[in-house]
Design a protein around this motif. Structure first.
Motif, PDB file in Angstrom:
ATOM      1  N   ARG A  21      10.642  -3.349 -10.771  1.00  0.00           N
ATOM      2  CA  ARG A  21      10.753  -3.759  -9.363  1.00  0.00           C
ATOM      3  C   ARG A  21      10.282  -2.616  -8.475  1.00  0.00           C
ATOM      4  N   LEU A  22       9.332  -2.917  -7.603  1.00  0.00           N
ATOM      5  CA  LEU A  22       8.807  -1.931  -6.670  1.00  0.00           C
ATOM      6  C   LEU A  22       9.089  -2.391  -5.245  1.00  0.00           C
ATOM      7  N   GLY A  23       9.607  -1.488  -4.443  1.00  0.00           N
ATOM      8  CA  GLY A  23       9.937  -1.818  -3.067  1.00  0.00           C
ATOM      9  C   GLY A  23       8.781  -1.548  -2.122  1.00  0.00           C
ATOM     10  N   VAL A  24       8.532  -2.486  -1.239  1.00  0.00           N
ATOM     11  CA  VAL A  24       7.494  -2.313  -0.205  1.00  0.00           C
ATOM     12  C   VAL A  24       8.217  -2.115   1.124  1.00  0.00           C
ATOM     13  N   PRO A  25       8.253  -0.889   1.630  1.00  0.00           N
ATOM     14  CA  PRO A  25       9.017  -0.610   2.857  1.00  0.00           C
ATOM     15  C   PRO A  25       8.358  -1.218   4.087  1.00  0.00           C
ATOM     16  N   GLU A  26       9.100  -2.021   4.798  1.00  0.00           N
ATOM     17  CA  GLU A  26       8.534  -2.801   5.902  1.00  0.00           C
ATOM     18  C   GLU A  26       7.885  -1.960   7.000  1.00  0.00           C
ATOM     19  N   PRO A  27       8.477  -0.843   7.417  1.00  0.00           N
ATOM     20  CA  PRO A  27       7.811  -0.141   8.518  1.00  0.00           C
ATOM     21  C   PRO A  27       6.494   0.506   8.123  1.00  0.00           C
ATOM     22  N   PHE A  28       6.228   0.636   6.827  1.00  0.00           N
ATOM     23  CA  PHE A  28       5.041   1.361   6.386  1.00  0.00           C
ATOM     24  C   PHE A  28       3.891   0.440   5.980  1.00  0.00           C
ATOM     25  N   THR A  29       3.997  -0.833   6.306  1.00  0.00           N
ATOM     26  CA  THR A  29       2.887  -1.754   6.036  1.00  0.00           C
ATOM     27  C   THR A  29       2.298  -2.289   7.339  1.00  0.00           C
ATOM     28  N   GLU A  30       2.744  -1.747   8.466  1.00  0.00           N
ATOM     29  CA  GLU A  30       2.304  -2.226   9.775  1.00  0.00           C
ATOM     30  C   GLU A  30       1.308  -1.261  10.406  1.00  0.00           C
ATOM     31  N   ASP A  31       0.423  -1.800  11.248  1.00  0.00           N
ATOM     32  CA  ASP A  31      -0.523  -1.009  12.024  1.00  0.00           C
ATOM     33  C   ASP A  31      -1.325  -0.058  11.139  1.00  0.00           C
ATOM     34  N   LEU A  32      -1.923  -0.602  10.086  1.00  0.00           N
ATOM     35  CA  LEU A  32      -2.764   0.173   9.194  1.00  0.00           C
ATOM     36  C   LEU A  32      -4.230   0.026   9.601  1.00  0.00           C
ATOM     37  N   GLU A  33      -4.996   1.077   9.409  1.00  0.00           N
ATOM     38  CA  GLU A  33      -6.448   0.962   9.530  1.00  0.00           C
ATOM     39  C   GLU A  33      -6.911  -0.169   8.611  1.00  0.00           C
TER      40      GLU A  33
END
Length: 477
Positions: A261-273
């Motif tokens: 299981r790998l966690g995808v942190p919500e604040p770090f998938t926003e506003d990406l190039e």
């Protein structure tokens, strides 16, 4: 003998390959060193090298050619960021006032590398006193990207990342407070690791923050980082540990990440190039295809608390820590002389803030409390979701032009350079937790994108074992 120094020759070798070739005597120690030093002019041109000790390195390599060698790094050149003390050499931190700061003894991590047999031909450039994210050094000029010299290599350990990327050394050791190892590693397409704070000894390292600082290795492969991590932590000082793998499900057809299981942190998938978003999306699909289960992890509150605490902690601890380092060294300038010698206007502003924050005991105690709460929230989020690690883009954007030290363009708007580049890496820097950045791919423009695996305190071994598998999955994708 004419050596192939291209991608498949010595300059393209990782640490383990170089060591195996040396041990089998298919190449000599001096021969290897000279082959790697063919990259020195390119590294110099990119501003990656601050100091050289080629004569001593060659003398050691020549001596090694005349006797049997068995150490895990014997004869392998390792580049060192110029914040690590090396006996008899000046540790300058990239600032002119410390040009005479000659170390009496090796930093503890350098001592461990030396005991393992490493050679130290070069000291690499950095953002002045490590307090910046572009490696645009006011004294020595910028460190430029290995693929496009008009771009920044990232920082603060830009020189170390470039040294590995251009083939000057198969590995480097730098230092990371809020991303200084992982960010340039991601931008330059190499592997960078920040361990749990305290895993490596800190003696003999020019400091920013005793709460946040740690040494960290860079290399071409996660396997090499595993080896370097063990040596730096003092776990295998006289041996070369064999690779360890995750225990995978033996079920027929199960992927190498089956059941992970790998966690995808919500604040770090926003506003990406856009390019980063595309590479990261492809990486997530590859991980899922390999059997991983991706779950959302909400770290917003922990991130907000850590962001509020991080700079206050660093600014409060910076001047006392530097003063203590200078006092222990005993041969260099005092704080006043260092301040007078600062070249970069950004560093002069930071120094002024640090003088204010040094006396702000109440603010410092509040920041430490925010950090403790953020640590608890982070641990609870990982535990509640049962993830082995978090997976996120190391940086929300790729390398930007040299000189864009104040603002950069992201998705059509100007944003602060420092805060934007550390947006993902700084959480581990504040909490003291480990993070491993490895190459995830390249954008359509050919620029590297890093993927970071992050975990809780003490999860270093888990991250590194997982990193081996993730690296293989992404290479095959």
């Amino acid at each position: 003998m004419t050596l192939d120094t291209g991608p498949d020759g010595p300059r393209g070798w990782d640490v383990r390959t170089a060591r195996a070739e040396l041990a089998a005597r298919r190449i000599g120690h001096l021969e290897l060193l000279d082959a790697l030093l063919e990259a020195l002019p390119a590294a110099r041109a990119l501003g990656a090298v601050l100091a050289e000790d080629l004569e001593l390195a060659r003398a050691f390599a020549h001596a090694l050619d005349r006797r049997a060698t068995e150490g895990p790094l014997t004869g392998v050149p390792v580049a060192l960021k110029d914040v690590l003390d090396v006996a008899g050499q000046a540790t300058t931190g990239g600032t002119r006032a410390l040009a005479g700061n000659v170390a009496a003894r090796d930093a503890a991590v350098v001592h461990r590398l030396r005991a393992a047999g490493a050679l130290f031909p070069v000291r690499t450039s950095l953002h002045e006193l490590s307090f910046g994210i572009t490696s645009n050094n006011g004294c020595h000029g910028p460190v430029r990207h290995p693929l496009d010299p008009s771009l920044s290599a990232g920082g603060s350990s830009g020189g170390a990342a470039v040294a590995v990327a251009v083939g000057l050394a198969p590995a480097a050791v730098a230092a990371d407070t809020g991303g200084s190892v992982r960010i340039p590693a991601a931008l330059c397409g190499v592997v960078g690791f920040r361990p749990t704070v305290g895993r490596y000894p800190s003696a003999g390292i020019l400091p920013i923050s005793r709460t946040r600082d740690t040494a960290g290795p860079m290399a071409r492969t996660v396997d090499d980082v595993v080896l370097l991590d063990a040596l730096l932590a003092g776990e295998h000082p006289h041996g070369c540990p064999p690779p360890r793998r995750l225990d995978h499900d033996d079920e027929a057809g199960a992927g190498p990440l089956h059941g992970v299981r790998l966690g995808v942190p919500e604040p770090f998938t926003e506003d990406l190039e856009a390019g980063v978003d595309a590479v990261f999306g492809a990486a997530l699909r590859a991980l899922e295809a390999a059997g991983a289960e991706l779950v959302a992890v909400d770290l917003r509150e922990a991130r907000e608390l850590s962001a509020a605490a991080g700079m206050a902690i660093a600014l409060h601890e910076f001047l006392p820590g530097l003063e203590d380092y200078l006092a222990r060294a005993g041969s260099g300038p005092d704080l006043v002389q260092v301040r007078e010698g600062l070249a970069g206007p950004d560093l002069r502003r930071i120094w002024e803030l640090a003088e204010v924050f040094r006396a702000a005991d109440d603010d410092y105690r509040a920041a430490l409390e925010h950090r403790r709460v953020a640590q608890r929230l982070h641990a609870e989020a990982l535990s509640a979701t049962g993830v082995a690690a978090l997976v996120q883009p190391t940086c929300p954007l790729t390398a930007r032009p040299v000189g864009e030290d104040e603002t950069v363009v992201l998705n059509g708007r100007r944003v602060p350079t420092f805060e934007t580049f550390v947006r993902h890496t700084d959480l581990a820097g504040v909490l003291g937790t480990p993070g491993l950045s490895l190459p995830a791919g390249r954008t359509a423009e050919g620029l590297p994108v890093g993927l970071e695996l992050a975990g809780g305190p003490g999860s270093d071994a888990v991250l590194l074992e997982l990193g081996r598998t993730v690296e293989a999955v992404l290479r095959e994708a």
